[in-house]
Design a protein around this motif. Sequence first.
Motif, PDB file in Angstrom:
ATOM      1  N   LEU A   7       0.829  -1.199   0.000  1.00  0.00           N
ATOM      2  CA  LEU A   7       0.000   0.000   0.000  1.00  0.00           C
ATOM      3  C   LEU A   7       0.866   1.253   0.000  1.00  0.00           C
ATOM      4  O   LEU A   7       0.567   2.229  -0.707  1.00  0.00           O
ATOM      5  CB  LEU A   7      -0.917  -0.010   1.228  1.00  0.00           C
ATOM      6  CG  LEU A   7      -2.190   0.819   1.126  1.00  0.00           C
ATOM      7  CD1 LEU A   7      -3.126   0.235   0.082  1.00  0.00           C
ATOM      8  CD2 LEU A   7      -2.894   0.871   2.468  1.00  0.00           C
ATOM      9  N   ARG A   8       1.927   1.230   0.758  1.00  0.00           N
ATOM     10  CA  ARG A   8       2.837   2.383   0.847  1.00  0.00           C
ATOM     11  C   ARG A   8       3.381   2.764  -0.529  1.00  0.00           C
ATOM     12  O   ARG A   8       3.599   3.939  -0.813  1.00  0.00           O
ATOM     13  CB  ARG A   8       3.983   2.041   1.809  1.00  0.00           C
ATOM     14  CG  ARG A   8       4.978   3.168   2.048  1.00  0.00           C
ATOM     15  CD  ARG A   8       6.113   2.701   2.939  1.00  0.00           C
ATOM     16  NE  ARG A   8       7.171   3.702   3.021  1.00  0.00           N
ATOM     17  CZ  ARG A   8       7.340   4.547   4.041  1.00  0.00           C
ATOM     18  NH1 ARG A   8       6.524   4.478   5.081  1.00  0.00           N
ATOM     19  NH2 ARG A   8       8.332   5.422   4.041  1.00  0.00           N
ATOM     20  N   ALA A   9       3.577   1.769  -1.380  1.00  0.00           N
ATOM     21  CA  ALA A   9       4.122   2.032  -2.713  1.00  0.00           C
ATOM     22  C   ALA A   9       3.192   2.882  -3.566  1.00  0.00           C
ATOM     23  O   ALA A   9       3.625   3.466  -4.574  1.00  0.00           O
ATOM     24  CB  ALA A   9       4.410   0.711  -3.415  1.00  0.00           C
ATOM     25  N   GLN A  10       1.916   2.976  -3.187  1.00  0.00           N
ATOM     26  CA  GLN A  10       0.957   3.790  -3.948  1.00  0.00           C
ATOM     27  C   GLN A  10       1.036   5.276  -3.588  1.00  0.00           C
ATOM     28  O   GLN A  10       0.344   6.096  -4.208  1.00  0.00           O
ATOM     29  CB  GLN A  10      -0.464   3.288  -3.690  1.00  0.00           C
ATOM     30  CG  GLN A  10      -0.713   1.854  -4.115  1.00  0.00           C
ATOM     31  CD  GLN A  10      -2.145   1.432  -3.877  1.00  0.00           C
ATOM     32  OE1 GLN A  10      -3.088   2.181  -4.116  1.00  0.00           O
ATOM     33  NE2 GLN A  10      -2.320   0.211  -3.386  1.00  0.00           N
ATOM     34  N   PHE A  11       1.891   5.618  -2.619  1.00  0.00           N
ATOM     35  CA  PHE A  11       1.997   6.999  -2.148  1.00  0.00           C
ATOM     36  C   PHE A  11       3.340   7.577  -2.581  1.00  0.00           C
ATOM     37  O   PHE A  11       4.391   7.206  -2.029  1.00  0.00           O
ATOM     38  CB  PHE A  11       1.846   7.035  -0.625  1.00  0.00           C
ATOM     39  CG  PHE A  11       0.460   6.700  -0.152  1.00  0.00           C
ATOM     40  CD1 PHE A  11      -0.411   7.694   0.250  1.00  0.00           C
ATOM     41  CD2 PHE A  11       0.031   5.378  -0.122  1.00  0.00           C
ATOM     42  CE1 PHE A  11      -1.690   7.397   0.674  1.00  0.00           C
ATOM     43  CE2 PHE A  11      -1.251   5.058   0.304  1.00  0.00           C
ATOM     44  CZ  PHE A  11      -2.118   6.070   0.693  1.00  0.00           C
ATOM     45  N   ALA A  15       7.049   6.645  -1.211  1.00  0.00           N
ATOM     46  CA  ALA A  15       7.881   5.798  -2.071  1.00  0.00           C
ATOM     47  C   ALA A  15       9.232   6.453  -2.357  1.00  0.00           C
ATOM     48  O   ALA A  15      10.250   5.764  -2.496  1.00  0.00           O
ATOM     49  CB  ALA A  15       7.149   5.515  -3.377  1.00  0.00           C
ATOM     50  N   ARG A  16       9.235   7.798  -2.424  1.00  0.00           N
ATOM     51  CA  ARG A  16      10.479   8.519  -2.712  1.00  0.00           C
ATOM     52  C   ARG A  16      11.349   8.725  -1.481  1.00  0.00           C
ATOM     53  O   ARG A  16      12.517   9.090  -1.604  1.00  0.00           O
ATOM     54  CB  ARG A  16      10.146   9.875  -3.343  1.00  0.00           C
ATOM     55  CG  ARG A  16       9.547   9.757  -4.741  1.00  0.00           C
ATOM     56  CD  ARG A  16       8.982  11.090  -5.216  1.00  0.00           C
ATOM     57  NE  ARG A  16       8.328  10.945  -6.515  1.00  0.00           N
ATOM     58  CZ  ARG A  16       7.514  11.853  -7.042  1.00  0.00           C
ATOM     59  NH1 ARG A  16       7.262  12.974  -6.387  1.00  0.00           N
ATOM     60  NH2 ARG A  16       6.960  11.640  -8.225  1.00  0.00           N
TER      61      ARG A  16
END
Length: 402
Positions: A7-11, A15-16
């Motif tokens: 889920l974190r990868a969608q933010f 992600a950066r």
Amino acid sequence: MFDAYALRAQFPLLARTPALIYLDNAATTQKPLQVLDAERHFYETANANVHRGSHRLAVAATDAFENARSSVAHFLNARSSNEIVFTRGATEAINLVAHSWGAANLQAGDEILLSTLEHHANIVPWQMLATRCGAVIKPIQLLRDGSLDLEHFHSLLSNKTKLVGLTHISNAIGSELPIAELINSAHHYGAKVLVDGAQAVAHKIIDVQALNADFYVFSSHKAYGPTGIGALWARSEILSSMPPWQGGGEMIERVSFSQTSYAEAPARFEAGTPAIAQTIGFAAALDWLQAQDRVAIAQHEHLLRLQLELGLSQIEGIRLIGNALQKGPVVSMAFTHAHPYDVAQFLDAREIAVRVGNHCAQPLLASLGLSGTLRASFAAYNTHNDIDTLLAALSETLELLA
């Protein structure tokens, strides 16, 4: 198993910055790519003002804006999208109710009940109204664990009670109120109930019809959406009886220098050009949230809170603030030999973002004998590793500050 890492990868921001541990979600959440794309898509394909033009872009913008209203209504299980008024956030929504419904219905001697848990946004507008009309504000006390004193609440209710203002979940210490029960009790005396749902909508499935409140307010930016936009839900029969609170374009039916007539709700309460792109992003955030496994998210956030509270109990010099049996994903703490601001600075140096201060809840903290706390608050993208890292950093920081 709930996968917070996926889920974190969608933010994009998270992600950066993979080292960032963001635990200030009660102040504002991060935004998924779906929300950012929705706003960008509007500006790139349909940027125009709403409700005012017949050209293609204006029609597309108006459709997107009103579809967003339908999304909010669906999210809350409102009977109609006409029960949704767009505001700049929960604060403006409460001010709208106080200035419109309150000014038209409250008079000297009427009583307003507010819980001691309330955010300043659900205190100050009622104080301003009470000053103008002569109403009396009565605070509802808390029990020692930070839950509402139900016995005191019931003792305050009377035929003089006209409005009860309640937070659904406290932003400062996480206490969750038995809202449905409190609403039913207030209605028995003919009082209206306004619920501040700013801390609840991202974590609980809200059904305004089942709750049977009169007003429910919340902000987009605490539920994965943009800042500067939020909503007031109110029962249609109440909205239709409320006078406008701001004048200008959009909220009128006909204007002349001799007389002006006003539009039906919700347009009556939406004077001027709205935050169009933000409203579309608001709907995108709610759509994104509804597409997730919300039961799994709620359980995940609950386990994060329990993990942190258990860990704090094993670190000397930390006192948990707020031990109510029913709590949202918020943990507040105070320190025996350290100032919360100093601890927060040490955590920030370790890329751990928390909130410190009175959390816009000074009456609550005063009742607890505190001037401020350090608060960690969770969202779906937080992980158990985040909590482990926070606990280790707190232990190290307190040793350095000792």
